[in-house]
Design a protein around this motif. Structure first.
Motif, PDB file in Angstrom:
ATOM      1  N   ALA A   6       5.237  19.545   6.307  1.00 43.82           N
ATOM      2  CA  ALA A   6       5.812  19.856   4.994  1.00 43.82           C
ATOM      3  C   ALA A   6       6.893  20.932   5.079  1.00 43.82           C
ATOM      4  CB  ALA A   6       4.719  20.281   4.025  1.00 43.82           C
ATOM      5  N   PHE A   7       6.662  21.982   5.838  1.00 48.78           N
ATOM      6  CA  PHE A   7       7.642  23.069   5.915  1.00 48.78           C
ATOM      7  C   PHE A   7       8.994  22.545   6.376  1.00 48.78           C
ATOM      8  CE2 PHE A   7       9.793  26.369   8.413  1.00 48.78           C
ATOM      9  CZ  PHE A   7       9.993  27.315   7.413  1.00 48.78           C
ATOM     10  N   TYR A   8       9.008  21.745   7.424  1.00 43.65           N
ATOM     11  CA  TYR A   8      10.256  21.237   7.988  1.00 43.65           C
ATOM     12  C   TYR A   8      10.892  20.200   7.069  1.00 43.65           C
ATOM     13  CZ  TYR A   8       8.145  23.476  11.984  1.00 43.65           C
ATOM     14  OH  TYR A   8       7.556  24.380  12.806  1.00 43.65           O
ATOM     15  N   VAL A   9      10.075  19.340   6.493  1.00 40.00           N
ATOM     16  CA  VAL A   9      10.601  18.285   5.618  1.00 40.00           C
ATOM     17  C   VAL A   9      11.214  18.893   4.365  1.00 40.00           C
ATOM     18  CG1 VAL A   9       9.968  16.319   4.184  1.00 40.00           C
ATOM     19  CG2 VAL A   9       9.023  16.519   6.487  1.00 40.00           C
ATOM     20  N   TRP A  10      10.477  19.774   3.702  1.00 38.12           N
ATOM     21  CA  TRP A  10      10.983  20.329   2.450  1.00 38.12           C
ATOM     22  C   TRP A  10      12.122  21.314   2.689  1.00 38.12           C
ATOM     23  CZ3 TRP A  10      10.204  17.187  -1.112  1.00 38.12           C
ATOM     24  CH2 TRP A  10       9.014  16.475  -1.204  1.00 38.12           C
ATOM     25  N   LEU A  11      12.122  21.973   3.839  1.00 34.99           N
ATOM     26  CA  LEU A  11      13.247  22.835   4.192  1.00 34.99           C
ATOM     27  C   LEU A  11      14.515  21.989   4.372  1.00 34.99           C
ATOM     28  CD1 LEU A  11      13.804  25.834   4.742  1.00 34.99           C
ATOM     29  CD2 LEU A  11      13.480  25.335   7.169  1.00 34.99           C
ATOM     30  N   THR A  45       0.835  -1.191   0.000  1.00 38.18           N
ATOM     31  CA  THR A  45       0.000   0.000   0.000  1.00 38.18           C
ATOM     32  C   THR A  45       0.876   1.250   0.000  1.00 38.18           C
ATOM     33  OG1 THR A  45      -0.086   0.026   2.388  1.00 38.18           O
ATOM     34  CG2 THR A  45      -1.838  -1.169   1.266  1.00 38.18           C
ATOM     35  N   PRO A  46       0.463   2.285  -0.704  1.00 39.14           N
ATOM     36  CA  PRO A  46       1.259   3.518  -0.727  1.00 39.14           C
ATOM     37  C   PRO A  46       1.202   4.234   0.625  1.00 39.14           C
ATOM     38  CG  PRO A  46      -0.764   3.807  -1.976  1.00 39.14           C
ATOM     39  CD  PRO A  46      -0.712   2.367  -1.576  1.00 39.14           C
ATOM     40  N   ALA A  47       2.242   4.960   0.925  1.00 39.35           N
ATOM     41  CA  ALA A  47       2.311   5.672   2.205  1.00 39.35           C
ATOM     42  C   ALA A  47       1.396   6.892   2.209  1.00 39.35           C
ATOM     43  CB  ALA A  47       3.746   6.100   2.483  1.00 39.35           C
ATOM     44  N   PHE A  48       1.129   7.467   1.038  1.00 39.86           N
ATOM     45  CA  PHE A  48       0.285   8.652   0.940  1.00 39.86           C
ATOM     46  C   PHE A  48      -0.851   8.364  -0.022  1.00 39.86           C
ATOM     47  CE2 PHE A  48       4.524  10.212   2.014  1.00 39.86           C
ATOM     48  CZ  PHE A  48       4.244  10.966   3.147  1.00 39.86           C
ATOM     49  N   ALA A  49      -2.027   8.866   0.299  1.00 38.69           N
ATOM     50  CA  ALA A  49      -3.213   8.601  -0.507  1.00 38.69           C
ATOM     51  C   ALA A  49      -3.216   9.413  -1.799  1.00 38.69           C
ATOM     52  CB  ALA A  49      -4.466   8.900   0.299  1.00 38.69           C
ATOM     53  N   SER A  50      -2.574  10.587  -1.805  1.00 39.93           N
ATOM     54  CA  SER A  50      -2.566  11.425  -3.001  1.00 39.93           C
ATOM     55  C   SER A  50      -1.274  12.242  -3.028  1.00 39.93           C
ATOM     56  CB  SER A  50      -3.765  12.378  -2.990  1.00 39.93           C
ATOM     57  OG  SER A  50      -3.638  13.293  -1.913  1.00 39.93           O
ATOM     58  N   TRP A  51      -1.073  12.912  -4.146  1.00 36.92           N
ATOM     59  CA  TRP A  51       0.104  13.766  -4.281  1.00 36.92           C
ATOM     60  C   TRP A  51       0.049  14.944  -3.308  1.00 36.92           C
ATOM     61  CZ3 TRP A  51       4.489  12.394  -6.271  1.00 36.92           C
ATOM     62  CH2 TRP A  51       4.523  11.424  -7.253  1.00 36.92           C
ATOM     63  N   SER A  52      -1.113  15.480  -3.096  1.00 38.52           N
ATOM     64  CA  SER A  52      -1.220  16.604  -2.154  1.00 38.52           C
ATOM     65  C   SER A  52      -0.891  16.148  -0.733  1.00 38.52           C
ATOM     66  CB  SER A  52      -2.603  17.233  -2.216  1.00 38.52           C
ATOM     67  OG  SER A  52      -3.591  16.298  -1.833  1.00 38.52           O
ATOM     68  N   ALA A  53      -1.267  14.932  -0.385  1.00 38.94           N
ATOM     69  CA  ALA A  53      -0.909  14.394   0.929  1.00 38.94           C
ATOM     70  C   ALA A  53       0.603  14.172   1.028  1.00 38.94           C
ATOM     71  CB  ALA A  53      -1.645  13.086   1.179  1.00 38.94           C
ATOM     72  N   PHE A  54       1.200  13.752  -0.091  1.00 36.28           N
ATOM     73  CA  PHE A  54       2.653  13.578  -0.111  1.00 36.28           C
ATOM     74  C   PHE A  54       3.357  14.915   0.128  1.00 36.28           C
ATOM     75  CE2 PHE A  54       6.531  13.877  -2.741  1.00 36.28           C
ATOM     76  CZ  PHE A  54       7.330  12.961  -2.047  1.00 36.28           C
ATOM     77  N   PHE A  55       2.934  15.950  -0.605  1.00 36.01           N
ATOM     78  CA  PHE A  55       3.584  17.252  -0.457  1.00 36.01           C
ATOM     79  C   PHE A  55       3.280  17.892   0.900  1.00 36.01           C
ATOM     80  CE2 PHE A  55       3.576  16.990  -5.169  1.00 36.01           C
ATOM     81  CZ  PHE A  55       4.952  17.016  -5.334  1.00 36.01           C
TER      82      PHE A  55
END
Length: 77
Positions: free
Chosen positions: A18-23, A2-12
């Motif tokens: 998101a702020f901390y991860v993408w930073l 099973t995928p870890a995220f249901a959609s691309w928006s959930a992934f991002f």
């Protein structure tokens, strides 16, 4: 599987972090890209210096052999 995220928006969105991860991703990729760029530029400069040195050594050898040939021709007279 099973995928870890249901959609691309959930992934991002990364579960609200998101702020901390993408930073963290950005602060990792920027130095890596800088290192790659530095390595490529240094390699180019190093190869240019090697070509210049080899050219200089060829000119010196040619001048020495020309001088030696001139001296040998002068002795035979």
């Amino acid at each position: 599987m099973t995928p870890a995220f249901a959609s691309w928006s959930a992934f991002f969105a990364m579960g609200g972090y998101a702020f901390y991860v993408w930073l963290a991703v950005i602060f990792t990729l920027i130095p890596l890209l800088g290192l790659i760029l530095h390595t490529l530029l240094f390699r180019r400069r190093l190869l240019a210096e090697i070509r210049q040195r080899q050219s200089r050594e060829r000119r010196i050898r040619a001048a020495k052999s020309k001088k030696a040939a001139g001296e040998a021709a002068g002795e035979s007279r």
